[in-house]
Scaffold this motif. Structure first.
Motif, PDB file in Angstrom:
ATOM      1  N   LEU A 256       0.813  -1.215   0.000  1.00  0.00           N
ATOM      2  CA  LEU A 256       0.000   0.000   0.000  1.00  0.00           C
ATOM      3  C   LEU A 256       0.849   1.269   0.000  1.00  0.00           C
ATOM      4  CD1 LEU A 256      -2.763  -1.054   2.570  1.00  0.00           C
ATOM      5  CD2 LEU A 256      -2.924  -1.038   0.082  1.00  0.00           C
ATOM      6  N   SER A 257       2.086   1.157  -0.404  1.00  0.00           N
ATOM      7  CA  SER A 257       2.954   2.327  -0.391  1.00  0.00           C
ATOM      8  C   SER A 257       4.037   2.179  -1.462  1.00  0.00           C
ATOM      9  CB  SER A 257       3.609   2.484   0.985  1.00  0.00           C
ATOM     10  OG  SER A 257       4.500   3.580   1.000  1.00  0.00           O
TER      11      SER A 257
ATOM     12  N   PHE B 175       3.328   7.725  -2.302  1.00  0.00           N
ATOM     13  CA  PHE B 175       1.936   7.301  -2.114  1.00  0.00           C
ATOM     14  C   PHE B 175       1.875   6.311  -0.955  1.00  0.00           C
ATOM     15  CE2 PHE B 175      -1.272   4.024  -2.787  1.00  0.00           C
ATOM     16  CZ  PHE B 175      -2.424   4.771  -2.947  1.00  0.00           C
ATOM     17  N   PHE B 176       0.851   6.482  -0.088  1.00  0.00           N
ATOM     18  CA  PHE B 176       0.664   5.527   1.009  1.00  0.00           C
ATOM     19  C   PHE B 176      -0.792   5.558   1.466  1.00  0.00           C
ATOM     20  CE2 PHE B 176       1.736   9.555   2.895  1.00  0.00           C
ATOM     21  CZ  PHE B 176       0.959   9.651   4.033  1.00  0.00           C
ATOM     22  N   ASN B 177      -1.163   4.566   2.258  1.00  0.00           N
ATOM     23  CA  ASN B 177      -2.521   4.452   2.793  1.00  0.00           C
ATOM     24  C   ASN B 177      -2.463   4.507   4.307  1.00  0.00           C
ATOM     25  OD1 ASN B 177      -4.778   2.541   3.989  1.00  0.00           O
ATOM     26  ND2 ASN B 177      -5.560   3.328   2.056  1.00  0.00           N
ATOM     27  N   LYS B 178      -3.292   5.396   4.871  1.00  0.00           N
ATOM     28  CA  LYS B 178      -3.314   5.512   6.333  1.00  0.00           C
ATOM     29  C   LYS B 178      -4.693   5.977   6.775  1.00  0.00           C
ATOM     30  CE  LYS B 178      -0.694   7.398  10.250  1.00  0.00           C
ATOM     31  NZ  LYS B 178      -0.430   6.053  10.803  1.00  0.00           N
TER      32      LYS B 178
ATOM     33  N   THR C 235      -7.622   4.499   6.495  1.00  0.00           N
ATOM     34  CA  THR C 235      -8.605   4.183   5.441  1.00  0.00           C
ATOM     35  C   THR C 235      -8.601   5.201   4.304  1.00  0.00           C
ATOM     36  OG1 THR C 235     -10.523   5.344   6.404  1.00  0.00           O
ATOM     37  CG2 THR C 235     -10.093   3.096   7.169  1.00  0.00           C
ATOM     38  N   TYR C 236      -7.578   6.059   4.248  1.00  0.00           N
ATOM     39  CA  TYR C 236      -7.469   7.045   3.171  1.00  0.00           C
ATOM     40  C   TYR C 236      -6.179   6.813   2.385  1.00  0.00           C
ATOM     41  CZ  TYR C 236     -11.240   9.748   5.333  1.00  0.00           C
ATOM     42  OH  TYR C 236     -12.442  10.151   5.857  1.00  0.00           O
ATOM     43  N   ASP C 237      -6.233   7.145   1.086  1.00  0.00           N
ATOM     44  CA  ASP C 237      -5.031   7.163   0.259  1.00  0.00           C
ATOM     45  C   ASP C 237      -4.431   8.564   0.288  1.00  0.00           C
ATOM     46  OD1 ASP C 237      -5.231   4.503  -0.511  1.00  0.00           O
ATOM     47  OD2 ASP C 237      -6.462   4.971  -2.257  1.00  0.00           O
ATOM     48  N   TRP C 238      -3.123   8.640   0.536  1.00  0.00           N
ATOM     49  CA  TRP C 238      -2.423   9.915   0.587  1.00  0.00           C
ATOM     50  C   TRP C 238      -1.357   9.961  -0.491  1.00  0.00           C
ATOM     51  CZ3 TRP C 238      -3.809  13.553   4.338  1.00  0.00           C
ATOM     52  CH2 TRP C 238      -4.665  13.092   5.326  1.00  0.00           C
ATOM     53  N   GLN C 239      -1.153  11.141  -1.051  1.00  0.00           N
ATOM     54  CA  GLN C 239      -0.165  11.290  -2.112  1.00  0.00           C
ATOM     55  C   GLN C 239       0.526  12.645  -1.991  1.00  0.00           C
ATOM     56  OE1 GLN C 239      -1.085  10.072  -6.253  1.00  0.00           O
ATOM     57  NE2 GLN C 239      -0.713  12.193  -6.795  1.00  0.00           N
TER      58      GLN C 239
END
Length: 232
Positions: A194-195, A217-220, A222-226
């Motif tokens: 997920l990253s 890019f990563f997930n934290k 329950t959201y995707d962050w970029q």
């Protein structure tokens, strides 16, 4: 107005032809020996007639488009893959007559190398082929390196993607499902499922329009962050 026939370099014609012939010669033997699909080919042919007019219907313009797409994928091993995709368009009608140098308006400005062939252009019609994708990729469990004409997707959006700095497109062109690509080199490092970290470079050979950027890019939660930064 007499027909104007323009010839590109002979290599632009020979390379795609040899590529396709090589596919037909090797597909059956590769599948029998390795028991897997080394080559894949697909495409489509469609027609799009369209009419434009002003609010009083005083001026009505009619144009027709026949659009062909040919996609070839190469997978010789788990780690190596490549692709070549060709887009051929045949226009005729009022838009061609009303637009000076009509075929030049069809050029994708994201592509630094002109890999198009104008088969013919007359007062009423024009036909051209463009190499839309032409890339080679190495991929392992932790890293992927792709070089050539490709589409770099750094975000998902229905209409407009503000992160699409490498290969922006006109969202009114609904007949272009694959979207334009760009001539670039992209390196991906997979931190985990997920990253990942991406670095991409699209050089410019004619003017100062090169694009160099990096994305994390990563997930934290329950959201995707970029996060992205670079030179554009």
């Amino acid at each position: 107005m007499k027909s104007r026939v323009r010839y590109r370099s002979l290599r632009l014609i020979i390379i795609p032809v040899l590529f396709i012939l090589f596919f037909f010669r090797n597909t059956s033997s590769a599948q029998e020996v390795e028991k897997k699909e080394v080559w894949k080919i697909k495409g489509y042919l469609k027609e799009l007639p369209y009419i434009s007019f002003d609010k009083n219907f005083a001026n009505i313009y009619s144009t027709n488009l026949i659009h062909n797409r040919l996609n070839v994928k190469w997978n010789p091993s788990e780690n190596i893959s490549g692709a070549a995709e060709f887009r051929t368009r045949l226009y005729w009608g009022d838009d061609v007559r009303a637009t000076p140098n009509f075929s030049e308006q069809l050029r994708n400005r994201n592509e630094q190398v002109d890999a198009s062939i104008i088969w013919f252009e007359t007062k009423n019609s024009a036909m051209l082929t463009n190499i839309e994708r032409f890339w080679l990729e190495y991929k392992s469990s932790k890293i992927a390196i792709r070089a050539g004409r490709q589409r770099i997707n750094w975000g998902i959006a229905t209409t407009w993607n503000p992160n699409d700095i490498f290969n922006s497109y006109n969202f009114l062109d609904f007949d272009y499902e694959e979207r334009p690509g760009s001539d670039a080199v992209k390196v991906q490092y997979f931190v985990n499922d997920l990253s990942n970290v991406d670095i991409a470079v699209s050089p410019s050979f004619s003017n100062n329009t090169s694009v160099v950027a990096a994305k994390y890019f990563f997930n934290k939660g329950t959201y995707d962050w970029q996060f992205s930064a670079g030179w554009y």
